[in-house]
Design an enzyme around this catalytic site. Sequence first.
Site, mmCIF file in Angstrom:
data_model
loop_
_atom_site.group_PDB
_atom_site.id
_atom_site.type_symbol
_atom_site.label_atom_id
_atom_site.label_comp_id
_atom_site.label_asym_id
_atom_site.label_seq_id
_atom_site.Cartn_x
_atom_site.Cartn_y
_atom_site.Cartn_z
ATOM 1 C CB CYS A 63 -2.231 6.447 4.870
ATOM 2 S SG CYS A 63 -1.745 7.914 5.740
ATOM 3 C CB CYS A 77 0.842 8.652 4.068
ATOM 4 S SG CYS A 77 0.500 7.844 5.633
#
Lengths: 307, 110
Positions: free
Chosen positions: B34, B37
Site C-alpha cells: 500500500c 501506507c
Amino acid sequence: MKEVLLSIIGAGPAGLAAGLYGGRAGLKPLLIEKLSPGGQVLVTDWVENYPGFPDGLSGYDLIEKFASHARLFGMEELSGEIEEIQPVDGGFELSLSGGEPVFSRKVIVATGAGPNKLGVPGEEELTGKGVSYCATCDGPFFRDQTVAVVGGGDSAVQEAVFLTKFASKVYLIHRRDSLRAIKILQDKAFSNPKIEMVWNTVVESIKGKDGVESVELFNRSEGRRWELKVDGVFIFVGIRPNTGFLKGLVDLDENGFIVTDDWMRTSRPGIYAAGDCRSKPLRQIVTAAAEGATAAYAVEHDLAMQE
Amino acid sequence: MGDDKVLHVTDGDFEAKVINSDKPVLVDFWAAWCGPCRAIAPVIEELAAEYDGKAVIAKMNVDENPVTPGKFGIRAIPTLILFKDGNVVEQITGAVGKGMIAAALDKAIG
C-alpha cells in the site's frame, strides 16, 4: 525566520522534478511536504507509460527514484502543511501548521489533486468500509467478492482491470455509452471475462450497515432503476485540485485548477505552479515532471532578471 | 529516524497491548503493498517519538494479522484507529497530515 530563494510545495513528480532542476541551478530549493514523497502516484499500482521504463515499475519505486535523484543536488526537505501564503516585501511568507514560518522569494505550487467524490448518500459513511478511492490499497480486502467501479476514464478502467486480480466479479459502471479511457486500456477491460460493463448508468446511493452491501443504480437511457449487490465500490470520477489555500492569491479556472503561462507563472508574480494542480489538458507523471523542470527554470530566469 | 518507538502488535498480543493498555493507543493498520501506507509511515514514527510516555503508537501488518482488521471491519488501508480504555474513540481512513492525528491524540489524552 528561515529564508530561502525557492520553496516548492508538494513532493509528487512535479515538486521533485522542480527540486532536481532547482537544485542543479544552485537555488538550494526547500521542498515542503506534509507526508513523505509521493502524491497520487502512490495509489497507482503499476506505471507503464513513463518514458525510459519499458517494463513498467510501481508508483512507489518510481517516486523513490525521483526523490533520491533530487536529493543529489542540494534540495532540502521540510515536513509540514502549508496554511497560508502571504505576499510580503520581496517574496512570500509561508505559514505552516505546527512549524516555524518560512520566507521564500519564489514559490512553486505542486500540491497536486485528490479524488473527486460522487456526492451520493452513503458514500461518506461507508468510506473505508467498502467505499474506496484506491484500488491498490484496498483491492486485496475484496478477494473473491463482487465490486463496482464507477467511472470511464483511464483510472477507472485501469483499476477495474487491476481489481480482477482479487475480486470474482467487477462491474464497471459508466454514465455514458462509451469509455473515455485510452484504447489499450479499453481492450484490456473488454477482453477480461470478470468485467461486466454497465452503460448509461449512474450510482444514486450506496447502501449498507457496517459495510457496503449494494448500490442503487439508474439507467438514464432506459429510465430503469435497480439495486445491485456489491461488497465494494471503487470511485474514479476525476480529480479536484489541492488549491483551496490559494483562493484570492492566484487566478484559478472554474474547477479550481491554477492558471499559468508557458513558463508556469501564475497571475501572481513570484508564484509558479506545476503538475496536477495546474489547469491543462493532460495529467500524467511525465507532464508533471516536465512542468516542474520548467517552473524551476522560470524561477532561475526571473531571479536573474531581478538581480 | 527509525521506528524504535513504534510498537508492532499482532493478532496474538492485540488484547494485551492495545485493549488492556492504560494509555491511549493509536494503531496504524498497514501493508507493504500500500503506497499511501508508506507515505504515512514517517508521520507515525514522528508521533511515536513526540507522544512517548503519553500515548502508545502502534502498527499492525494486515497481511500477517488478518483477525484483528476483520474484527474492526477494516476494508481500507491505511486505517488509523485510536483506542482508549479498550474502546474505539477515533477512526481515520487514508493518509492524512500529522496535525489531524495529533489533534485526535491530544483529545484522547485530555
